[in-house]
Design a protein around this motif. Sequence first.
Motif, PDB file in Angstrom:
ATOM      1  N   UNK A   1       5.280  -2.774   4.234  1.00  0.00           N
ATOM      2  CA  UNK A   1       3.847  -1.694   4.436  1.00  0.00           C
ATOM      3  C   UNK A   1       3.273  -1.558   3.076  1.00  0.00           C
ATOM      4  N   UNK A   2       1.993  -1.374   2.995  1.00  0.00           N
ATOM      5  CA  UNK A   2       1.091  -1.181   1.560  1.00  0.00           C
ATOM      6  C   UNK A   2       0.254  -0.192   1.712  1.00  0.00           C
ATOM      7  N   UNK A   3       0.026   0.064   0.320  1.00  0.00           N
ATOM      8  CA  UNK A   3      -1.077   1.140   0.163  1.00  0.00           C
ATOM      9  C   UNK A   3      -1.816   0.810  -1.111  1.00  0.00           C
ATOM     10  N   UNK A   4      -2.827   2.003  -1.121  1.00  0.00           N
ATOM     11  CA  UNK A   4      -3.771   1.707  -2.486  1.00  0.00           C
ATOM     12  C   UNK A   4      -3.423   2.594  -3.576  1.00  0.00           C
ATOM     13  N   UNK A   5      -3.324   2.289  -4.600  1.00  0.00           N
ATOM     14  CA  UNK A   5      -3.033   3.205  -5.609  1.00  0.00           C
ATOM     15  C   UNK A   5      -4.181   3.683  -6.276  1.00  0.00           C
ATOM     16  N   UNK A   6      -4.221   4.515  -7.249  1.00  0.00           N
ATOM     17  CA  UNK A   6      -5.433   5.407  -7.570  1.00  0.00           C
ATOM     18  C   UNK A   6      -6.562   4.688  -8.220  1.00  0.00           C
ATOM     19  N   UNK A   7      -6.364   3.420  -8.312  1.00  0.00           N
ATOM     20  CA  UNK A   7      -7.587   2.280  -8.582  1.00  0.00           C
ATOM     21  C   UNK A   7      -7.937   1.611  -7.699  1.00  0.00           C
ATOM     22  N   UNK A   8      -7.416   1.677  -6.355  1.00  0.00           N
ATOM     23  CA  UNK A   8      -7.960   1.043  -5.153  1.00  0.00           C
ATOM     24  C   UNK A   8      -7.168  -0.337  -5.133  1.00  0.00           C
ATOM     25  N   UNK A   9      -6.320  -0.448  -5.643  1.00  0.00           N
ATOM     26  CA  UNK A   9      -5.530  -1.853  -5.740  1.00  0.00           C
ATOM     27  C   UNK A   9      -4.231  -1.815  -4.717  1.00  0.00           C
ATOM     28  N   UNK A  10      -4.095  -2.893  -3.906  1.00  0.00           N
ATOM     29  CA  UNK A  10      -3.186  -2.975  -3.044  1.00  0.00           C
ATOM     30  C   UNK A  10      -1.774  -2.995  -3.809  1.00  0.00           C
ATOM     31  N   UNK A  11      -0.678  -2.127  -3.157  1.00  0.00           N
ATOM     32  CA  UNK A  11       0.648  -1.926  -3.753  1.00  0.00           C
ATOM     33  C   UNK A  11       1.585  -2.050  -2.731  1.00  0.00           C
ATOM     34  N   UNK A  12       2.573  -2.693  -2.803  1.00  0.00           N
ATOM     35  CA  UNK A  12       3.659  -2.540  -1.635  1.00  0.00           C
ATOM     36  C   UNK A  12       4.393  -1.061  -1.741  1.00  0.00           C
ATOM     37  N   UNK A  13       4.480  -0.655  -0.685  1.00  0.00           N
ATOM     38  CA  UNK A  13       5.124   0.974  -0.465  1.00  0.00           C
ATOM     39  C   UNK A  13       6.322   0.846   0.371  1.00  0.00           C
ATOM     40  N   UNK A  14       6.718   2.085   0.559  1.00  0.00           N
ATOM     41  CA  UNK A  14       7.926   2.110   1.626  1.00  0.00           C
ATOM     42  C   UNK A  14       8.849   1.431   1.024  1.00  0.00           C
ATOM     43  N   UNK A  15       9.642   0.818   1.910  1.00  0.00           N
ATOM     44  CA  UNK A  15      11.121   0.043   1.334  1.00  0.00           C
ATOM     45  C   UNK A  15      10.807  -1.492   1.907  1.00  0.00           C
ATOM     46  N   UNK A  16      11.617  -2.307   1.038  1.00  0.00           N
ATOM     47  CA  UNK A  16      11.700  -3.714   1.018  1.00  0.00           C
ATOM     48  C   UNK A  16      12.831  -4.392   1.472  1.00  0.00           C
ATOM     49  N   UNK A  17      12.789  -5.268   2.473  1.00  0.00           N
ATOM     50  CA  UNK A  17      14.057  -6.152   3.032  1.00  0.00           C
ATOM     51  C   UNK A  17      15.324  -5.351   2.949  1.00  0.00           C
ATOM     52  N   UNK A  18      15.340  -4.192   3.554  1.00  0.00           N
ATOM     53  CA  UNK A  18      16.446  -3.507   3.922  1.00  0.00           C
ATOM     54  C   UNK A  18      16.664  -3.916   5.609  1.00  0.00           C
ATOM     55  N   UNK A  19      17.972  -3.732   5.909  1.00  0.00           N
ATOM     56  CA  UNK A  19      18.113  -3.952   7.240  1.00  0.00           C
ATOM     57  C   UNK A  19      17.200  -2.772   8.291  1.00  0.00           C
ATOM     58  N   UNK A  20      16.702  -1.888   7.726  1.00  0.00           N
ATOM     59  CA  UNK A  20      15.710  -1.028   8.651  1.00  0.00           C
ATOM     60  C   UNK A  20      14.434  -1.752   8.519  1.00  0.00           C
TER      61      UNK A  20
END
Length: 229
Positions: free
Chosen positions: A209-228
Amino acid sequence: SIYNERVKANQRRKVREIYDNGDSLIMVATDRISCFDVILNNVVTKKGTVLTQMSRFWFDMTKDILPNHMISTDVKDMPEFFQQEKFDGNSMMCRKLQMLPLECIVRGYITGSGWASYQKTGKDAELTARGLKESDKLPEPIYHIYKAEIGDHDENISYEQSIAHLEKYFPGKGEEYAQKLRDYTIALYKKCADYALSKGIIIADTKFEFGLDENGNIVIGDEMLTPDS
């Protein structure tokens, strides 16, 4: 405590609690477990710590591909309220993001719902994959998109539909964001899957899942490569 009030007013998910820390968020992975969206009465000791540290590891490994929302997993960097044993190891202070309304799925092996789809249609997404057996490695990872709307069930959509969906929220940016999400998702999966395979672990598929930071750049959010995920 102010943080107890904030979490009540914010989000208490199935296994995570999210605290509003002003200009950041603190995400706490609890030891709760759930099944079919129902929280069970029992817990798995240190589950939250394992999930948080797994995400921390992968966020650190992939920051050369693109940034992520992690600020720190050290409670010493967090407000005093979190400097107690129950938050140590399972808490992550994160940047606030404007989350993009898509879940990005990547499959490197034909298994799970990808295998069910292949059995029914003889293909998976845009890839014609005739003759494959269950759990075979795909020639190239396949990208899927789910439309994620709050309160609605996730819906599998095409790449073209993802452009239109993003365009609704970000006029003039739909095609750019859709392309970047696809490219980032595949690049992240390839790097992580190759590393895991070198340790004897197969990552069949995962979600980003991705989001935008304060400068409008795409950033990875949430969690990453967990079993969930």
